[in-house]
Design a protein around this motif. Structure first.
Motif, PDB file in Angstrom:
ATOM      1  N   GLN A 292      37.944  75.003  72.053  1.00  0.00           N
ATOM      2  CA  GLN A 292      38.159  73.615  72.484  1.00  0.00           C
ATOM      3  C   GLN A 292      39.374  73.529  73.401  1.00  0.00           C
ATOM      4  O   GLN A 292      39.349  72.845  74.428  1.00  0.00           O
ATOM      5  CB  GLN A 292      38.374  72.714  71.253  1.00  0.00           C
ATOM      6  CG  GLN A 292      37.155  72.517  70.397  1.00  0.00           C
ATOM      7  CD  GLN A 292      36.327  71.313  70.829  1.00  0.00           C
ATOM      8  OE1 GLN A 292      36.604  70.688  71.846  1.00  0.00           O
ATOM      9  NE2 GLN A 292      35.303  71.009  70.050  1.00  0.00           N
ATOM     10  N   ASP A 294      40.618  75.955  75.243  1.00  0.00           N
ATOM     11  CA  ASP A 294      40.284  76.612  76.514  1.00  0.00           C
ATOM     12  C   ASP A 294      39.497  75.660  77.415  1.00  0.00           C
ATOM     13  O   ASP A 294      39.730  75.591  78.632  1.00  0.00           O
ATOM     14  CB  ASP A 294      39.457  77.878  76.260  1.00  0.00           C
ATOM     15  CG  ASP A 294      40.303  79.016  75.683  1.00  0.00           C
ATOM     16  OD1 ASP A 294      41.546  78.945  75.832  1.00  0.00           O
ATOM     17  OD2 ASP A 294      39.727  79.943  75.088  1.00  0.00           O
ATOM     18  N   GLU A 295      38.562  74.932  76.820  1.00  0.00           N
ATOM     19  CA  GLU A 295      37.776  73.984  77.597  1.00  0.00           C
ATOM     20  C   GLU A 295      38.652  72.863  78.134  1.00  0.00           C
ATOM     21  O   GLU A 295      38.507  72.421  79.277  1.00  0.00           O
ATOM     22  CB  GLU A 295      36.639  73.410  76.734  1.00  0.00           C
ATOM     23  CG  GLU A 295      35.717  72.459  77.488  1.00  0.00           C
ATOM     24  CD  GLU A 295      34.586  71.926  76.598  1.00  0.00           C
ATOM     25  OE1 GLU A 295      33.890  71.003  77.053  1.00  0.00           O
ATOM     26  OE2 GLU A 295      34.416  72.445  75.471  1.00  0.00           O
ATOM     27  N   LYS A 297      41.862  73.049  78.712  1.00  0.00           N
ATOM     28  CA  LYS A 297      42.703  73.621  79.754  1.00  0.00           C
ATOM     29  C   LYS A 297      41.935  73.720  81.075  1.00  0.00           C
ATOM     30  O   LYS A 297      42.442  73.371  82.149  1.00  0.00           O
ATOM     31  CB  LYS A 297      43.185  75.006  79.320  1.00  0.00           C
ATOM     32  CG  LYS A 297      44.078  75.706  80.332  1.00  0.00           C
ATOM     33  CD  LYS A 297      44.507  77.072  79.814  1.00  0.00           C
ATOM     34  CE  LYS A 297      45.320  77.831  80.848  1.00  0.00           C
ATOM     35  NZ  LYS A 297      45.724  79.172  80.339  1.00  0.00           N
ATOM     36  N   SER A 298      40.681  74.158  80.981  1.00  0.00           N
ATOM     37  CA  SER A 298      39.846  74.292  82.178  1.00  0.00           C
ATOM     38  C   SER A 298      39.603  72.936  82.836  1.00  0.00           C
ATOM     39  O   SER A 298      39.684  72.793  84.059  1.00  0.00           O
ATOM     40  CB  SER A 298      38.510  74.944  81.805  1.00  0.00           C
ATOM     41  OG  SER A 298      37.656  75.003  82.903  1.00  0.00           O
ATOM     42  N   ASN A 299      39.342  71.937  82.014  1.00  0.00           N
ATOM     43  CA  ASN A 299      39.104  70.585  82.536  1.00  0.00           C
ATOM     44  C   ASN A 299      40.323  70.050  83.272  1.00  0.00           C
ATOM     45  O   ASN A 299      40.217  69.435  84.347  1.00  0.00           O
ATOM     46  CB  ASN A 299      38.723  69.626  81.411  1.00  0.00           C
ATOM     47  CG  ASN A 299      37.344  69.921  80.848  1.00  0.00           C
ATOM     48  OD1 ASN A 299      36.535  70.583  81.491  1.00  0.00           O
ATOM     49  ND2 ASN A 299      37.090  69.444  79.644  1.00  0.00           N
ATOM     50  N   ILE A 301      42.816  71.797  84.625  1.00  0.00           N
ATOM     51  CA  ILE A 301      43.110  72.561  85.842  1.00  0.00           C
ATOM     52  C   ILE A 301      42.175  72.153  86.984  1.00  0.00           C
ATOM     53  O   ILE A 301      42.590  72.024  88.130  1.00  0.00           O
ATOM     54  CB  ILE A 301      42.985  74.078  85.569  1.00  0.00           C
ATOM     55  CG1 ILE A 301      44.117  74.528  84.645  1.00  0.00           C
ATOM     56  CG2 ILE A 301      43.011  74.868  86.860  1.00  0.00           C
ATOM     57  CD1 ILE A 301      44.011  75.954  84.182  1.00  0.00           C
ATOM     58  N   ASP A 302      40.896  71.905  86.634  1.00  0.00           N
ATOM     59  CA  ASP A 302      39.902  71.564  87.654  1.00  0.00           C
ATOM     60  C   ASP A 302      39.984  70.114  88.111  1.00  0.00           C
ATOM     61  O   ASP A 302      39.397  69.768  89.147  1.00  0.00           O
ATOM     62  CB  ASP A 302      38.492  71.842  87.121  1.00  0.00           C
ATOM     63  CG  ASP A 302      38.255  73.330  86.886  1.00  0.00           C
ATOM     64  OD1 ASP A 302      39.000  74.137  87.460  1.00  0.00           O
ATOM     65  OD2 ASP A 302      37.332  73.651  86.107  1.00  0.00           O
ATOM     66  N   SER A 303      40.666  69.277  87.370  1.00  0.00           N
ATOM     67  CA  SER A 303      40.661  67.847  87.701  1.00  0.00           C
ATOM     68  C   SER A 303      41.593  67.560  88.881  1.00  0.00           C
ATOM     69  O   SER A 303      42.489  68.308  89.193  1.00  0.00           O
ATOM     70  CB  SER A 303      41.113  67.032  86.471  1.00  0.00           C
ATOM     71  OG  SER A 303      42.442  67.351  86.107  1.00  0.00           O
TER      72      SER A 303
END
Length: 303
Positions: A292, A294-295, A297-299, A301-303
């Motif tokens: 959760q 990691d997801e 963190k990814s969200n 960074i991509d936002s």
């Protein structure tokens, strides 16, 4: 409410000695027939009340009658006043009026010992009015309609026969008979949206004890979890867990052993501890939490 009317009739007669049935009927906005029926009930209960006809007649108490407050101990009188004060802070109709009268009969001063606001901090007036709306629907036995989000995040429309307001673990709940599920349900009030009271009346069904029934259902789908929470999280630990679940460690951190119902809300709840959360067991839950994060963190960074 009939009991309130009985009490107020006695109070009026103690104050004014004699009153006509018409005056009482106009005061309470009922028929004179209802007033005479009230007189019969009070008389049958041992109150020396009578009605006389003719000029100068009316409803009165036998001369020399007085409310004998000494029939109740001082502690019993205090308990009655405390109960009425609780009704006052919930804005129950006429409760403040009745409290003042009872206090005068007992010859006691009332203490502003309790204040209750059923809405979260910073709520608008609409949220503050919701409790009164639900209370009135329960008292008047009227079906309510609302949109509801369950713990899975699913939205549904509900028609419910409201039975009881419950307070459990820092949150308010409504117990009632759900016409959508044809069964008794408990709803978290903060998830109830667009609540309206309908004109549909109902006769209350015999229900199980709502909180105990819900706790049994939750226990059947719960898992044992162990958490270690940093010392700075003491306020969360003591706010949210019973003492028997908590062990304070030598380094100042806390170990919490508790049962949690399984569902998507659990991940969100555990994530709410942020960096205060130092350990999670069992291992599969810990792995899910890492995924959760990691997801998330990814969200971000991509936002």
């Amino acid at each position: 409410m009939t009991i309130n009317r009985y009490f107020e009739i006695i109070y009026i007669l103690l104050d004014r000695k004699i009153v006509t049935a018409k005056e009482l009927a106009e005061h309470f906005e009922v028929s004179t027939r209802t007033i005479y029926r009230d007189v019969d009930v009070l008389s049958g209960a041992g109150i020396p009340i009578y009605a006389s006809k003719g000029k100068g007649g009316g409803i009165a108490l036998l001369e020399g009658y007085s409310f004998n407050a000494s029939l109740l101990t001082s502690n019993e009188q205090d308990d009655i006043l405390i109960g009425l004060q609780t009704l006052v802070v919930t804005e129950f109709p006429n409760s403040d009026h009745i409290l003042k009268k009872v206090a005068r009969l007992f010859k006691k001063e009332t203490t502003n010992w309790i204040d209750v606001d059923f809405s979260p901090w910073g709520s608008g007036q609409k949220n503050k009015q919701l409790f009164a709306l639900l209370r009135d629907a329960i008292v008047n036995q009227l079906v309510i309609h609302f949109s509801y989000y369950n713990s899975e995040g699913e939205k549904s429309e509900r028609d419910v026969e409201p039975l009881q307001l419950l307070f459990k673990q820092n949150a308010w709940y409504l117990s009632g008979y759900c016409l959508y599920k044809n069964d008794f349900r408990v709803f978290k009030i903060s998830r109830m949206l667009e609540v309206t009271v309908t004109n549909q009346t109902f006769n209350p069904k015999s229900s199980p004890i709502a909180i105990e029934n819900t706790e049994r259902q939750i226990a059947q789908s719960s898992v044992s979890i162990t958490l270690r929470i940093a010392s700075k999280g003491a306020y969360r630990v003591y706010d949210e867990f019973d003492d028997h679940m908590i062990t304070k460690n030598k380094d100042g951190s806390y170990t919490v052993n508790a049962q949690f119902p399984i569902g998507p809300w659990l991940d969100s709840y555990l994530l709410s501890f942020g960096t205060l959360l130092e350990e999670i067991h069992p291992a599969d839950l810990r792995a899910r939490m890492v995924a959760q994060l990691d997801e998330l963190k990814s969200n971000l960074i991509d936002s």
